[in-house]
Design an enzyme around this catalytic site. Structure first.
Site, PDB file in Angstrom:
ATOM      1  CB  THR A  14      -0.937  -0.001   1.218  1.00 46.64           C
ATOM      2  OG1 THR A  14      -1.810  -1.137   1.140  1.00 46.64           O
ATOM      3  CG2 THR A  14      -1.769   1.262   1.292  1.00 46.64           C
ATOM      4  CB  THR A 100       0.029  -3.769   6.491  1.00 48.50           C
ATOM      5  OG1 THR A 100      -1.239  -3.671   5.833  1.00 48.50           O
ATOM      6  CG2 THR A 100       0.716  -2.411   6.482  1.00 48.50           C
ATOM      7  CG  ASP A 101      -2.690  -7.828   3.155  1.00 53.56           C
ATOM      8  OD1 ASP A 101      -3.269  -7.054   3.925  1.00 53.56           O
ATOM      9  OD2 ASP A 101      -3.056  -8.025   1.979  1.00 53.56           O
TER      10      ASP A 101
END
Length: 342
Positions: A14, A100-101
């Site tokens: 992101t 961030t996953d």
């Protein structure tokens, strides 16, 4: 004082995303639905944060351009080797930007196979650059401040998000979208960023270490299953027959499963390593408190390996790394005991 050299490795995520364009007309590419995709390289990320030059002498590596969900263990092992090369080339620390996953998983792998004396900060963003209040620039600056900080030597790999510093073994993503998504249940952050400076309050002590040079290309897939109310053991049996080299079980509470699951896991454990974790996300799998069929003591007596306080997703990675290193069950048990009291 001259700024310390820090290498920034970008993997996508992101923090580096933007709406896709069709190649010249400024229109969004068809079939994307207008959703953002990885688009910014390392130089573009750093150019958006001019304050970086006051914190460290920056060099950049465009390592991957992927969503966090598309990364695999091969990527992380290769990244660990690239970070080692940066260290050998004179870098004082490294920053990894990614989605961030899977950030907690990346940090855990790098901490397990990396040099604990070499500071590495993994960071990213919950809001992409086109959104109001985008958090990527501040997170990148904070992570770089950690990597360039002399006090960070010996801490190993951390996650730096929202001005908090979290130990790799403890940190979890506990919210899908908030900028404060990362926390360390049961422990809290090991430090903070205040006025641009890292303030380290504690140092993680428990750490499994596997030599990077010992990791081969072997080791097949490891399954991860979560046990729920009334589970009949079907998934456990399928995992045991599905060509996996290992199995991690996110059990109920402190390491408990229904009777049918206990029987299925005992049979699987005769053929491949099975690690017992807790689905709760905090606290440790017990060793000898409960004695009913399917309890932690029953399962360990049948050959399962306790994950200690490691959650299932990190227990899976540690088992995969152990298998790549050619470890048998005694060495796997020691690795979990060293890391998380398994």
């Amino acid at each position: 004082m001259n700024p310390r050299p820090v290498t920034i490795f970008t993997l996508g995520g992101t923090i580096a995303m933007a709406p896709p364009m069709d190649g010249g007309a400024g229109a969004m590419a068809p079939g994307t639905g207008g959703g953002v995709v990885p688009a910014m390289d390392a130089d573009a990320l750093c150019a958006a944060v001019p304050e970086l030059s006051r914190v460290a002498a920056i060099s950049t590596v465009n390592f991957r351009e992927l969503p966090g969900a598309h990364l695999g263990l091969d990527d992380l092992v290769e990244l660990a080797r690239a970070i080692e090369a940066a260290r050998d080339g004179g870098a004082a620390g490294a920053v990894v930007t990614q989605g961030t996953d899977t950030m907690e998983e990346t940090a855990f792998v790098l901490d397990t196979v990396g040099d604990p004396e070499f500071p590495v900060a993994v960071t990213g963003a919950l809001r992409h650059p086109g959104q109001p209040g985008a958090d990527g620039p501040a997170n990148l600056l904070a992570a770089t401040a950690f990597a360039a900080c002399g006090e960070a030597v010996g801490i190993g790999t951390v996650v730096v998000m929202n001005d908090e510093i979290h130990a790799a073994a403890l940190v979890q993503k506990t919210h899908a979208t908030r900028p404060s998504a990362f926390s360390s249940p049961g422990a809290g952050p090991i430090g903070f960023i205040t006025e641009g400076r890292p303030r380290i309050l504690s140092s993680p002590r428990a750490r499994a270490h596997l030599a990077l040079a010992a990791l081969g290309g072997g080791g097949g897939p490891v399954a991860l299953i979560t046990i729920g109310l009334g589970d009949d053991g079907s998934l456990a049996r399928l995992a045991g027959q599905g060509g996996y080299d290992g199995l991690v079980v996110d059990a109920m509470g402190a390491g408990h499963v229904p009777e049918a699951v206990a029987d299925a896991l005992a049979k699987v454990a005769q053929r491949l390593p099975v690690v017992l974790a807790s689905r709760t996300g905090a606290g440790a799998v017990l060793a000898a408190t409960y004695g009913f069929k399917g309890s932690e003591s029953d399962l360990t007596a049948r050959g399962l390996i306790r994950a200690g306080w490691l959650p299932g997703i990190k227990a899976r990675l540690l088992l995969m790394l152990c298998l790549r290193a050619g470890h048998g069950r005694p060495a796997i048990r020691r690795a979990f005991a060293d890391c998380a009291g398994g």
